[in-house]
Design an enzyme around this catalytic site. Structure first.
Site, PDB file in Angstrom:
ATOM      1  N   VAL A  85       0.847  -1.207   0.000  1.00  0.00           N
ATOM      2  CA  VAL A  85       0.000   0.000   0.000  1.00  0.00           C
ATOM      3  C   VAL A  85       0.879   1.253   0.000  1.00  0.00           C
ATOM      4  CG1 VAL A  85      -1.776   1.282   1.257  1.00  0.00           C
ATOM      5  CG2 VAL A  85      -1.898  -1.219   1.146  1.00  0.00           C
ATOM      6  N   CYS A  86       1.926   1.229   0.833  1.00  0.00           N
ATOM      7  CA  CYS A  86       2.834   2.382   0.910  1.00  0.00           C
ATOM      8  C   CYS A  86       3.478   2.643  -0.449  1.00  0.00           C
ATOM      9  CB  CYS A  86       3.924   2.135   1.953  1.00  0.00           C
ATOM     10  SG  CYS A  86       3.285   1.852   3.608  1.00  0.00           S
ATOM     11  N   THR A  87       3.810   1.600  -1.157  1.00  0.00           N
ATOM     12  CA  THR A  87       4.428   1.761  -2.483  1.00  0.00           C
ATOM     13  C   THR A  87       3.482   2.517  -3.413  1.00  0.00           C
ATOM     14  OG1 THR A  87       5.694  -0.268  -2.171  1.00  0.00           O
ATOM     15  CG2 THR A  87       5.409   0.484  -4.447  1.00  0.00           C
TER      16      THR A  87
END
Ligand code: BEZ
Length: 211
Positions: free
Chosen positions: A44-46
């Site tokens: 998700v952070c990516t």
């Protein structure tokens, strides 16, 4: 105690992927967005950091400087940026703070121990040119943020900082706005010459004044 709207955003000096940064110097006279993510090399952070990189021109248009943070180290951040650029088809163009000692996370209360003892949650702080906190949002690790919403809120914050108006539910740039309750109805024509509608004595609408 956690930070509240109107508080001065705490200053700090930290290592980042673009060198050592003093936060207030980095902001200068600009608006700022400081946002944390739980961990490098996570899916998700990516997508989130890729989405922010793609909005570079939108933030620049609004005179907003963006800076990210997680408690991973500098080498980890640098390696992960390669993956973000590759998989999200963009170029990360903002610094990522390496907050391994959790100094900045603690200052901004970004670790919520009942959610996770060690990692930062998805915090967002919007900071005005006066260095005061204008907006805070917190998302859990499992939910990626909506950065179009962040731009929408920044549009509202910048408009309402300059005019005696507020923005209604789901407002978007260019739509009608609410005349601030402090303005008397008889004073509206002089203050808002584009026109107005009185729906209720407390609910007065006018075209967006800077459009
Ligand atoms: C993610 O970025 O995909 C993620 C990070 C921490 C927990 C869950 C998801």
């Amino acid at each position: 105690m956690s930070l509240r709207l109107g508080d001065v955003a705490p200053d700090f000096t930290a290592q980042s992927t673009e060198g050592t940064i003093n936060f207030h110097e980095f902001l200068g006279d600009s608006w700022g967005v400081l946002f944390s993510h739980p961990a490098d090399y996570t899916p998700v952070c990516t997508t989130e950091l890729g989405a922010v990189a793609k909005l570079r021109e939108e933030f620049a248009k609004r005179n907003v400087k963006v800076i990210a943070l997680s408690v991973d180290g500098l080498e980890s951040h640098k390696g992960w940026i390669g993956d973000i650029n590759e998989t999200q088809n963009t170029t990360v163009n903002f610094p990522i703070i390496a907050d391994e000692d959790k100094k900045v996370s603690a200052l901004y209360d970004m670790i919520h121990p009942n959610a996770n003892e060690s990692f930062t949650v998805r915090s967002v702080f919007v900071i005005g040119p006066d260095k005061k906190i204008k907006l805070t949002i917190t998302y859990p690790a499992s939910t990626g943020r909506n950065f179009d919403e962040l731009l929408r809120v920044i549009d509202s914050l910048q408009l309402t900082a300059n005019y005696s108006v507020a923005t209604p539910a789901n407002w978007k740039e260019g739509e009608e706005v609410v005349v601030a309750p402090a303005i008397k109805t008889e004073d509206i024509p002089a203050r808002f010459p584009k026109g107005h509608r009185v729906i209720k004595p407390y609910l007065r609408m006018t075209p967006q004044p800077n459009k």
